[in-house]
Design an enzyme around this catalytic site. Structure first.
Site, PDB file in Angstrom:
ATOM      1  N   GLU A 264       0.855  -1.190   0.000  1.00  0.00           N
ATOM      2  CA  GLU A 264       0.000   0.000   0.000  1.00  0.00           C
ATOM      3  C   GLU A 264       0.891   1.241   0.000  1.00  0.00           C
ATOM      4  O   GLU A 264       1.052   1.922   1.003  1.00  0.00           O
ATOM      5  CB  GLU A 264      -0.966  -0.017   1.188  1.00  0.00           C
ATOM      6  CG  GLU A 264      -0.333  -0.293   2.537  1.00  0.00           C
ATOM      7  CD  GLU A 264      -1.337  -0.295   3.678  1.00  0.00           C
ATOM      8  OE1 GLU A 264      -1.104   0.422   4.665  1.00  0.00           O
ATOM      9  OE2 GLU A 264      -2.329  -1.035   3.592  1.00  0.00           O
ATOM     10  N   GLY A 266       2.176   5.048  -1.085  1.00  0.00           N
ATOM     11  CA  GLY A 266       1.624   6.367  -1.371  1.00  0.00           C
ATOM     12  C   GLY A 266       2.676   7.271  -1.963  1.00  0.00           C
ATOM     13  O   GLY A 266       2.671   7.588  -3.156  1.00  0.00           O
ATOM     14  N   CYS A 342       3.725  34.977   7.656  1.00  0.00           N
ATOM     15  CA  CYS A 342       4.305  35.794   8.728  1.00  0.00           C
ATOM     16  C   CYS A 342       4.810  34.908   9.867  1.00  0.00           C
ATOM     17  O   CYS A 342       4.363  35.011  11.013  1.00  0.00           O
ATOM     18  CB  CYS A 342       3.275  36.797   9.238  1.00  0.00           C
ATOM     19  SG  CYS A 342       2.796  38.012   8.011  1.00  0.00           S
ATOM     20  N   TYR A 371       2.276  14.219  -0.124  1.00  0.00           N
ATOM     21  CA  TYR A 371       2.405  14.917   1.159  1.00  0.00           C
ATOM     22  C   TYR A 371       2.836  16.377   0.972  1.00  0.00           C
ATOM     23  O   TYR A 371       3.646  16.904   1.723  1.00  0.00           O
ATOM     24  CB  TYR A 371       3.371  14.168   2.076  1.00  0.00           C
ATOM     25  CG  TYR A 371       2.876  12.788   2.412  1.00  0.00           C
ATOM     26  CD1 TYR A 371       1.762  12.613   3.230  1.00  0.00           C
ATOM     27  CD2 TYR A 371       3.487  11.660   1.882  1.00  0.00           C
ATOM     28  CE1 TYR A 371       1.281  11.351   3.518  1.00  0.00           C
ATOM     29  CE2 TYR A 371       3.005  10.385   2.163  1.00  0.00           C
ATOM     30  CZ  TYR A 371       1.913  10.245   2.981  1.00  0.00           C
ATOM     31  OH  TYR A 371       1.419   8.985   3.258  1.00  0.00           O
TER      32      TYR A 371
END
Length: 407
Positions: A264, A266, A342, A371
């Site tokens: 699995e 990603g 900021c 990500y």
């Protein structure tokens, strides 16, 4: 990609900021992964890395299924494909999520505790059905050099390896769950192909031992994902070919095991197809250091700040300069790349040597397809979101102009 970015910038009046996905590159990469896997293995895409709908639609015909970690992700998958197999994991599942998993026909549910095991059985009994499950194991030992560890150390994930026999005994007594094997997702961003193969071997050893001791007819062993990307040296990536050679040897060693092995992944699937492009708004020198401030930052690409690392980038020169005053630039110097937020934590790269960069040039960050946008705090300070653009052409490197789909 440089020419594509230059062409896109010329079409826009405002400073450029976009995620760009190379769909032919994604197809080529994942097809190569799927076709080189042993026949007893299946590749699932963990959509937590990037649940972009266009990427999921691109991947659906290639991968064997999707791995999800919430009801929301289940619904995203079913919006793309009504029938594709789904694996469902996560350390804390609500009753609503388990009910949703049953409703949407999740293929395998990864159970992470004794309580969750009883909860799944209770909900399944109320609905008059049986749920196929894998027990997620928190191993006592994992891959030592992985950047993030979900097992081998104290974490919230899975069932402690020493308590797995208790979980097996309970699962065998419960009438509305069907135990089909084990789930061993243990790490993230591992770059060592041989260590990864050794990890798979270790998972097989445990699964075979438990299967024999408890008379379990194992159908699946999920060895997770965790194959990494080297962001610090993009020329030295995970050696997939070496991993396949090692994996074949491991499978030969365990040829008596009659199960499917599930991966699995990603990050390793989508990272290389994605780019984040952000225009330089300003260049300044403070305390003897040069800072390039971007139209963009960690609210779009949080990964570098989260991992306290510099993200790889190239400079795309933009010759257009519309102002009547001198264009700021830096030559043959180190720069720190900062975003527009900021906060001093809004840094994408530190102390990177550049030959030349000017205000108005664009920094193109590679390996941003996983990500990146998915984990970022998009609305902090309410800056505009980046564009999301998808390059589509007949083949990578085709001389014809690419087509763009803009959302």
């Amino acid at each position: 990609m440089e020419k594509i970015v230059q062409a896109l910038r010329m079409e826009r009046e405002k400073p450029f900021c976009a995620y760009i996905y190379d769909l032919p590159k994604l197809r080529q990469h994942v097809n190569q992964l799927v076709t080189t896997l042993p026949s007893s293995c299946r590749l699932f895409y963990a959509i937590k890395a990037n649940s972009d709908e266009t990427l999921m639609k691109t991947l659906a015909p290639i991968v064997h299924g999707f791995e999800v970690a919430s009801l929301g992700e289940i619904e995203k998958v079913r919006a793309v494909d009504q029938k594709i197999p789904i694996l469902f994991g996560g350390p804390g599942k609500t009753q609503e999520e388990i009910e949703g998993a049953i409703h949407y026909g999740v293929t395998l549910l990864h159970v992470e505790s004794l309580h969750e095991l009883q909860l799944v059985n209770h909900i399944a009994s109320q609905k008059g059905t049986t749920v196929s499950i894998l027990l997620r194991v928190n191993l006592r030992h994992s891959v030592p050099n992985a950047q993030l560890k979900m097992a081998g150390v104290p974490t919230q994930f899975g069932i402690d390896e020493v308590e797995v026999p208790q979980a097996i005994a309970l699962a065998k007594k419960l009438p509305n769950v069907k135990l089909l094997g084990f789930h061993f997702h243990a790490m993230s961003n591992n770059g060592d192909s041989k260590a990864h193969a050794a990890f798979v071997d270790h998972c097989y050893e445990l699964a075979k031992r438990w299967g024999k001791e408890w008379d379990i007819d194992i159908s699946y062993v999920n060895v997770g994902g965790g194959i990494g990307i080297n962001y610090q040296n993009i020329d030295e990536q995970f050696d997939w070919d070496d991993f396949m050679k090692s994996l074949h040897r491991v499978l030969e060693k365990h040829k008596d095991a009659n199960w499917q092995t599930l991966f699995e992944c990603g990050r390793y699937i989508t990272s290389s197809c994605g780019y984040y492009a952000a225009e330089v708004l300003d260049i300044k020198q403070n305390h003897g250091r040069y800072f390039c401030v971007l139209r963009g930052g960690s609210h779009h690409l949080r990964l570098p700040a989260a991992w306290k690392q510099s993200h790889p980038f190239t400079i795309v020169p933009i010759e257009k300069w519309s102002y009547p005053f001198m264009r700021p630039e830096v030559n043959e110097s180190e720069i720190t790349v900062a975003g527009e937020l900021c906060t001093p934590n809004d840094i994408l790269a530190r102390d990177q040597f550049v030959s030349r960069v000017r205000v108005g040039d664009i920094l193109l960050f590679s390996y941003a397809g996983a990500y990146g946008w998915a984990i970022s705090h998009h609305d902090f300070l309410s800056h505009p979101h980046p564009e999301h653009l998808y390059v589509e052409s007949d083949s990578i490197g085709h001389s014809d102009a690419p087509k763009f789909v803009e959302i």
